[in-house]
Design an enzyme around this catalytic site. Sequence first.
Site, PDB file in Angstrom:
ATOM      1  N   SER A  16       0.754  -1.265  -0.267  1.00 37.11           N
ATOM      2  CA  SER A  16       0.026   0.227   0.044  1.00 37.11           C
ATOM      3  C   SER A  16       0.750   1.296   0.162  1.00 37.11           C
ATOM      4  CB  SER A  16      -0.896  -0.049   1.257  1.00 37.11           C
ATOM      5  OG  SER A  16      -1.745   1.078   1.017  1.00 37.11           O
ATOM      6  N   HIS A  41      -1.230  -0.998  -4.380  1.00 35.21           N
ATOM      7  CA  HIS A  41      -2.442  -0.622  -3.879  1.00 35.21           C
ATOM      8  C   HIS A  41      -2.299   0.744  -3.639  1.00 35.21           C
ATOM      9  CE1 HIS A  41      -6.306  -1.054  -1.747  1.00 35.21           C
ATOM     10  NE2 HIS A  41      -5.935  -0.351  -0.773  1.00 35.21           N
ATOM     11  N   ASP A  43      -4.225   4.293  -2.335  1.00 34.72           N
ATOM     12  CA  ASP A  43      -5.588   4.628  -1.418  1.00 34.72           C
ATOM     13  C   ASP A  43      -6.100   6.136  -1.959  1.00 34.72           C
ATOM     14  OD1 ASP A  43      -6.139   2.370   0.162  1.00 34.72           O
ATOM     15  OD2 ASP A  43      -4.044   2.801   0.998  1.00 34.72           O
ATOM     16  N   MET A  45      -8.398   9.152  -1.167  1.00 37.57           N
ATOM     17  CA  MET A  45      -9.246   9.540   0.109  1.00 37.57           C
ATOM     18  C   MET A  45      -9.631  11.012  -0.281  1.00 37.57           C
ATOM     19  SD  MET A  45      -7.335   8.111   3.317  1.00 37.57           S
ATOM     20  CE  MET A  45      -6.504   6.508   3.382  1.00 37.57           C
ATOM     21  N   HIS A  75      -8.009   2.042  -4.800  1.00 34.90           N
ATOM     22  CA  HIS A  75      -9.039   1.746  -3.805  1.00 34.90           C
ATOM     23  C   HIS A  75      -9.639   3.464  -3.686  1.00 34.90           C
ATOM     24  CE1 HIS A  75      -9.748   1.153   0.787  1.00 34.90           C
ATOM     25  NE2 HIS A  75     -10.991   1.174   0.352  1.00 34.90           N
ATOM     26  N   MET A  77     -11.785   5.884  -1.531  1.00 36.02           N
ATOM     27  CA  MET A  77     -12.605   6.361  -0.491  1.00 36.02           C
ATOM     28  C   MET A  77     -13.233   7.515  -0.554  1.00 36.02           C
ATOM     29  SD  MET A  77      -9.834   4.528   1.999  1.00 36.02           S
ATOM     30  CE  MET A  77      -8.628   4.526   0.892  1.00 36.02           C
ATOM     31  N   MET A 146     -12.544  -4.402   4.700  1.00 38.51           N
ATOM     32  CA  MET A 146     -11.672  -3.605   5.225  1.00 38.51           C
ATOM     33  C   MET A 146     -11.445  -4.198   6.655  1.00 38.51           C
ATOM     34  SD  MET A 146     -10.745  -1.172   3.588  1.00 38.51           S
ATOM     35  CE  MET A 146      -9.603  -0.457   4.808  1.00 38.51           C
ATOM     36  N   PHE A 152      -6.662   5.687   7.515  1.00 40.24           N
ATOM     37  CA  PHE A 152      -5.218   5.891   7.983  1.00 40.24           C
ATOM     38  C   PHE A 152      -4.510   4.545   8.030  1.00 40.24           C
ATOM     39  CE2 PHE A 152      -7.679   9.076   9.956  1.00 40.24           C
ATOM     40  CZ  PHE A 152      -7.045  10.281   9.744  1.00 40.24           C
ATOM     41  N   GLY A 154      -1.279   1.973   9.360  1.00 43.21           N
ATOM     42  CA  GLY A 154      -1.018   1.747  10.662  1.00 43.21           C
ATOM     43  C   GLY A 154      -2.026   1.572  11.796  1.00 43.21           C
ATOM     44  N   ASP A 184      -7.609  -5.624   3.789  1.00 45.56           N
ATOM     45  CA  ASP A 184      -6.868  -4.399   3.836  1.00 45.56           C
ATOM     46  C   ASP A 184      -6.972  -3.562   5.089  1.00 45.56           C
ATOM     47  OD1 ASP A 184      -5.862  -1.811   3.304  1.00 45.56           O
ATOM     48  OD2 ASP A 184      -7.507  -1.116   1.691  1.00 45.56           O
ATOM     49  N   GLY A 185      -5.730  -3.494   5.778  1.00 42.75           N
ATOM     50  CA  GLY A 185      -5.726  -2.710   7.109  1.00 42.75           C
ATOM     51  C   GLY A 185      -5.289  -3.401   8.330  1.00 42.75           C
ATOM     52  N   GLY A 186      -3.621  -3.153   8.721  1.00 37.90           N
ATOM     53  CA  GLY A 186      -3.345  -3.620   9.829  1.00 37.90           C
ATOM     54  C   GLY A 186      -2.875  -5.219   9.717  1.00 37.90           C
ATOM     55  N   GLY A 206       0.635  -2.180   3.933  1.00 41.81           N
ATOM     56  CA  GLY A 206       1.380  -1.010   4.228  1.00 41.81           C
ATOM     57  C   GLY A 206       2.536  -1.084   5.072  1.00 41.81           C
TER      58      GLY A 206
HETATM   59  C1  DX5 Z   1      -6.606   2.339   5.037  1.00 43.90           C
HETATM   60  C2  DX5 Z   1      -6.085   1.871   3.665  1.00 43.90           C
HETATM   61  C3  DX5 Z   1      -5.107   0.826   3.498  1.00 43.90           C
HETATM   62  C4  DX5 Z   1      -3.773   1.457   4.322  1.00 43.90           C
HETATM   63  C5  DX5 Z   1      -3.136  -0.160   5.044  1.00 43.90           C
HETATM   64  O1  DX5 Z   1      -7.697   3.454   4.887  1.00 43.90           O
HETATM   65  O2  DX5 Z   1      -7.358   1.628   2.924  1.00 43.90           O
HETATM   66  O3  DX5 Z   1      -4.863   0.650   2.167  1.00 43.90           O
HETATM   67  O4  DX5 Z   1      -2.852   1.943   3.554  1.00 43.90           O
HETATM   68  O5  DX5 Z   1      -2.274   0.204   5.758  1.00 43.90           O
HETATM   69  P1  DX5 Z   1      -1.814  -0.561   6.788  1.00 43.90           P
HETATM   70  O6  DX5 Z   1      -1.265  -2.026   6.166  1.00 43.90           O
HETATM   71  O7  DX5 Z   1      -0.654   0.236   7.248  1.00 43.90           O
HETATM   72  O8  DX5 Z   1      -2.865  -1.035   7.756  1.00 43.90           O
HETATM   73 ZN    ZN Z   2      -6.734   0.725   0.734  1.00 40.02          ZN
END
Ligand code: DX5
Ligand code: ZN
Length: 226
Positions: A16, A41, A43, A45, A75, A77, A146, A152, A154, A184-186, A206
Site C-alpha cells: 500500500s 495498492h 488509496d 481519500m 481503492h 474512499m 476492510m 489511515f 498503521g 486491507d488494514g493492519g 502498508g
Molecule cells: C486504510 C487504507 C489501507 C492502508 C493500509 O484506509 O485503505 O490501504 O494503507 O495500511 P496498513 O497496512 O498500514 O494498515
Molecule cells: Zn486501501
Amino acid sequence: MCGKIIPVHTPVLAPSLLAGDHAHLADAARVGAGLALPWLHIDIMDGHFVPNLTFGPETVAALRRAGIKVFFDVHLMLDEPHRYIEAFAKAGANLISIHIEPSYDHAATLARIRTLGCQCGIVLNPGTPAAAIEPLLDRVDLALVMTVQPGFGGQAFRREMLPKVQQLDALRRARGYDWRLEVDGGIDLANAAECRAAGADTFVIGTSFYKAADPARFAADFSRMA
Ligand code: DX5
Ligand code: ZN
C-alpha cells in the site's frame, strides 16, 4: 453453478503506497515492483468519506510516466466515486474499487469501470455486513473486506472481520464466483495467514511491508506463508 471449476487464486501481496515515502512515490512503488510483486495498492481519500486526504489521478498518471508498470489496485474512499472513475481509468488504474456505504448508483458505477477497460471491486467497511454487497457479487472482479476503519495506515488489525471473510469466501464457492477476496488494514504476516485460512487471496500491506527491516525478506516470508 454446478460443475464450474472454481479457480484458486494465487495469493497476492499488494504493497500500500500510503505507507511509502510521499516525497518519493515512484521509488516507493519500485520497492514492490523490484521484488516482482505484481500489484500496487493506491488509496484515494476525499476528506469526506474518510477524514484524510491522499493522492489524486495525477499521482497515478505520474507513476505511470515514471515507468511503473505493475497492476494498479486503486481503492477509492470517496463519497462520490462515480465522478472520478474516468479520471482514474485514464490515469492508468487497472482495478478501481468503490465503497458500498455512500449513496450513488453502485451497479452503474461498477459497469462504467468495466466499460472503461478496468476491473472493478466493491468494498465493505468494518461495520457493514457482507449481505450489503451480495446483490453486486455477480458483477465484480474483487471484493474488499476492510480490516480497519478506512482513513489511515498503521492501525490495528480487527480480527473480528475474519468471519466476514469466511462468509464471502463461502458465498463465492457456493455460487462459483471467481472474484478476488482482498483484505486491507493492519495486515502482517501472522494475521495474513489467518486471513488466508479464512479465504482471502489478496493482501494489502502498508506499514508492515514498507517499515520492514528488509522488504525483500518480508515478501519471501509472505510467499512461504501463502
Ligand atoms: C486504510 C487504507 C489501507 C492502508 C493500509 O484506509 O485503505 O490501504 O494503507 O495500511 P496498513 O497496512 O498500514 O494498515
Ligand atoms: Zn486501501
